[in-house]
Design an enzyme around this catalytic site. Structure first.
Site, PDB file in Angstrom:
ATOM      1  N   ASP A  34      42.989  34.237  43.140  1.00 60.70           N
ATOM      2  CA  ASP A  34      44.017  34.903  43.945  1.00 60.70           C
ATOM      3  C   ASP A  34      43.815  34.441  45.394  1.00 60.70           C
ATOM      4  OD1 ASP A  34      46.080  36.432  44.886  1.00 60.70           O
ATOM      5  OD2 ASP A  34      45.494  38.247  43.828  1.00 60.70           O
TER       6      ASP A  34
HETATM    7  C1  BGC Z   1      48.577  38.565  45.289  1.00 62.03           C
HETATM    8  C2  BGC Z   1      49.030  37.696  44.129  1.00 62.03           C
HETATM    9  C3  BGC Z   1      49.987  36.651  44.612  1.00 62.03           C
HETATM   10  C4  BGC Z   1      49.325  35.837  45.708  1.00 62.03           C
HETATM   11  C5  BGC Z   1      50.182  34.708  46.236  1.00 62.03           C
HETATM   12  C6  BGC Z   1      48.114  37.737  46.469  1.00 62.03           C
HETATM   13  O1  BGC Z   1      47.885  38.520  47.580  1.00 62.03           O
HETATM   14  O2  BGC Z   1      47.545  39.421  44.853  1.00 62.03           O
HETATM   15  O3  BGC Z   1      49.603  38.505  43.137  1.00 62.03           O
HETATM   16  O4  BGC Z   1      50.397  35.839  43.550  1.00 62.03           O
HETATM   17  O5  BGC Z   1      49.023  36.717  46.781  1.00 62.03           O
HETATM   18  O6  BGC Z   1      51.296  35.161  46.879  1.00 62.03           O
END
Ligand code: BGC
Length: 768
Positions: A288
């Site tokens: 993530d």
């Molecule tokens: C979130 C993810 C997301 C990623 C990219 C993160 O903060 O937890 O779900 O895909 O950002 O945007």
């Protein structure tokens, strides 16, 4: 002499081997032998720095993570993937640098959060799960995949398959709710929708997230630690992930939080032992955002180099946004702490997938065709149909709904009723961060006006936007300020307008709920109250004596105890997407008969959370005489049970039977039930099958969903629905034996319209 028994045995073995081979190769089929060979050949030409470059996903526009000289970094082969870039010209420009200027001409894989549509948005995932129809997810994501690929993006950060048993957790809106069986069906459908059955030049690869246990954040506080025993991981939390892996998901995204004190991004048990070894996953694992660097923030890694080391050795292949791999991995190899083979193992699937997607042959998007694709008119028809299919009718006293289409005077109240952002919900690719204008969402107010036409008067009283108390993650990111609550004079002014609009109307439609930014990431809530002055507005409208219909736009169940007595009908619309307002009108006026069901247990109050139907029995179970609520001050049961939802017609379930009432542990039976539409209009029933194992090596949940089907029935029509009950449905992972098994026991089987179904049969499972 020819021995028939031996030959039958031989053939059985061959088919068992073939079947086993098929199961094990489900993930191998992710890319062809040719794609793999091309990846291997390319890998042989790469320097360690170029390999590490492929393991780097740099953030594009919003997070500015490409550093001071992004073009140089790409030209050096330092960027394998870019996220958050959806300017089509810029995508082509960056791709040109990678393909034309980098030594080995390896194209960039572009990723984005395409969660529920690209320009045309479909209902948010919790809503799509409420359809109890995996085809809804599959159709939406197939449409989104075409848009996404046309816009130059080949990877989406969806589906979020986190089980959420706590409505306080803000990200409950992004998933399929609390149930592993329903969640697995929705996960499979989304993988099929985005990727197709095999990866090719039309596919968008999914990143199944957030692996794993993220939804079990303590207290429902986003990012908080999760403590999940191994049996719950296997039987509940991992189920939808496993289903997505079996369906051929190309990428998994690690979660942010500590799982049983080991951060998911550095969790070898999760990423390697379970995902790669046990499930045979052949794709790559993406972190993530910034989660590799965060291993040091967690105080799990001592510094960024240690974070990179711990993530790679845990099985994490691509670093989203933090550049921790870029800055540390090559040195770790040179210092002999990591082997080049460990790096190769991470890079191989990334390259093979790029080959399989046809990126080397067709790296650029056709800028002249993007708008025509994103504006395909059939998207609006689809969005409207799927939105109406996702709505759940919670209350309908005295058949208040459907409304008469001939109404001449209607009042619509609530600021959400005319909010373009709040009809679409979060994660809109072209709506968030103030760059909207490309999608044209239909608000509830507009939908009602469209439906009633020019001959009717639709009065509107908006009122103040429900406000957050503290600024959140995205507010800080985009510099949005929290405005103070309205003054007493402003409130009095709004309430008096509501009163006169209601007095003048034949019916009031109160559009209530949460603004979009009150749910999603870093947007947990400690209460589930209707925010702001919405309750007061509702009471002011109801005081007129006119029928008040509540339409909910929200991302989680809310405490409806104060509101429900003032509403004759309540329609849960969640955030229904671009065509949401028209779809709400379709349901309110009976053009569509609602058939959605809750994918979660609807609490009475936040204090009941976590609340879920598939808990184990206590020594004083709720279904035995003498049960009293376990709270001093509140009924323990949900306000609306899991699987619940009303229709404008009624259904009767009868004749529940099993093809065999006693089976061996290695056999299967079939459940059949007759479902009849006993009302006078056509409608959709969702047949649900639940089971309970009455004894065994561990206590089993009071009920578990093990089959469901949404069927359309004409008035008076009966259909017989059949569901298998075999190994897949009966087995569980036992903490006592530490393995999966079907155990000999008596099983209850129920069929009906929700998780409180009473139509019952019994199954005996015996040892062979
Ligand atoms: C979130 C993810 C997301 C990623 C990219 C993160 O903060 O937890 O779900 O895909 O950002 O945007």
């Amino acid at each position: 002499m020819f021995d028939h028994r031996k030959s039958a045995y031989f053939l059985t073995c061959v088919s068992v081997l073939l079947l086993a081979g098929r199961a094990a190769s489900a993930q191998n089929a992710l890319y062809s032998a040719e794609a793999r060979q091309r990846a291997e050949a390319l890998l042989k030409q790469m320097t360690i720095e170029e390999k590490v470059g492929q393991m780097n996903e740099s953030s594009g526009r919003v997070m500015q993570g490409l550093g001071d000289k992004p073009d140089d970094l790409i030209a050096q082969g330092g960027v394998g993937s870019i996220l958050w870039q959806n300017d089509v010209k810029e995508i082509n420009r960056l791709q040109r640098i990678a393909v034309e200027k980098s030594r080995l001409h390896i194209p960039i894989l572009f990723g984005y959060d395409v969660i529920h549509g690209y320009r045309t948005t479909f209902p948010v995932p919790l809503a799509m799960a409420s359809s109890w129809d995996p085809a809804v997810e599959e159709e939406a994501q197939r449409f989104a995949a075409v848009d996404t690929r046309a816009a130059g993006i080949q990877m989406t950060f969806t589906p979020m398959v986190d089980i959420a048993r706590d409505a306080r957790w803000g990200r409950i809106v992004e998933g399929a709710g609390e149930d592993p069986y329903l969640g697995a069906a929705m996960a499979r459908a989304q993988v099929r929708g985005f990727q197709g059955t095999t990866l090719n030049e039309k596919s968008v690869i999914v990143s199944v997230k957030h692996f794993a246990g993220y939804g079990a954040a303590e207290g429902g506080r986003d990012y908080d630690s999760a403590y999940i025993p191994e049996e719950l991981m296997h039987n509940v939390y991992l189920k939808p992930f496993h289903a997505a892996a079996e369906q051929g998901a190309a990428c998994f995204m690690s979660a942010y939080m500590d799982l049983n004190d080991v951060p998911a991004t550095g969790n070898r048990w999760l990423l390697t032992d379970v995902l790669k070894k046990e499930w045979g996953f052949q794709g790559f694992v993406l972190s993530d955002a910034f989660a590799v660097r965060s291993l040091a923030t967690h105080h799990f890694a001592s510094d960024p180099a240690d974070a990179a080391y711990k993530a790679v050795t845990a099985g994490l292949d691509m670093d989203m946004g933090s550049l921790t791999y870029s800055k540390n991995l090559a040195k770790l190899v040179k210092d002999g702490k990591l082997t080049e083979a460990q790096i190769d193992a991470a890079v191989l699937p990334i390259l093979a997938i790029k080959f399989q997607l046809g990126l080397f042959e067709h790296p650029y998007l056709d800028e002249s065709k993007v708008d025509a694709t994103l504006n395909r008119p059939e998207g609006l028809t689809l969005a409207r149909r799927l939105a109406a299919r996702s709505m759940v009718l919670l209350k309908n006293d005295a058949r208040t709904l459907p409304l008469n289409g001939g109404l001449k005077k209607v009042a619509v109240i609530g600021s959400l009723a005319d909010s373009r952002v709040d009809i679409e919900g979060g994660w809109t690719v072209e709506g968030l961060f103030g760059e909207g204008g490309k999608s044209h969402p239909v608000t509830v107010l507009a939908g009602i006006r469209n439906r009633l036409g020019a001959g009717a008067q639709v009065a509107y009283v908006g009122g103040p936007t429900p406000q957050k108390v503290f600024p959140g993650f995205f507010d800080a990111l985009i510099g949005r300020k929290i405005t103070p609550p309205p003054s007493e004079t402003e409130v009095a002014g709004v309430l008096s307008k509501v009163k006169s609009a209601a007095a003048d109307a034949e019916a009031v439609i109160a559009v209530l709920g949460e603004s979009t930014d009150m749910n999603g990431e870093a947007a947990s809530r400690a209460t589930l109250d209707l925010p702001g002055i919405q309750q007061k507005m509702l009471e002011a409208a109801a005081a007129s004596g006119k029928p008040v219909i509540v339409v909910l736009l929200n991302g989680r169940p809310l405490d409806l105890r104060p509101a429900a007595p003032h509403a004759r009908a309540i329609l849960e619309a969640w955030y229904p997407g671009t065509e949401g307002g028209n779809a709400v009108a379709d349901v309110l006026f009976g053009d569509v008969n609602p058939g959605g069901k809750l994918p979660l247990s609807w609490p009475r109050a936040a204090g009941q959370e976590p609340l879920y139907y598939n808990h184990t029995r206590t020594h004083a179970p709720e279904d035995e005489p003498g049960f009293t609520s376990r709270y001093w001050d509140l009924d323990s049961k949900p306000l609306y049970p899991f699987g619940y939802g009303l229709s404008y017609t009624a259904f009767q379930f009868t004749n529940l039977r099993l093809s065999k009432t006693s089976i061996r542990t290695n056999e299967a039976t079939e459940v059949a039930v007759d479902v009849k539409n006993t009302g006078s209009v056509a409608g959709d029933a969702v047949a649900q099958i639940y089971i309970h194992q009455r004894s065994g090596s561990a206590s089993r949940p009071v009920r578990e969903l093990k089959g469901f089907r949404r069927v359309a029935l004409k008035p008076g029509e009966t259909q017989t629905l059949k569901f298998p009950l075999g190994k897949e449905e009966l087995q569980f992972w036992s903490p006592a034996t530490r393995k999966w098994a079907v155990e000999p026991a008596a099983f209850d089987v129920w069929a009906g319209e929700d998780s409180t179904a009473s139509l019952h049969a019994e199954l005996r499972v015996v040892t062979p």
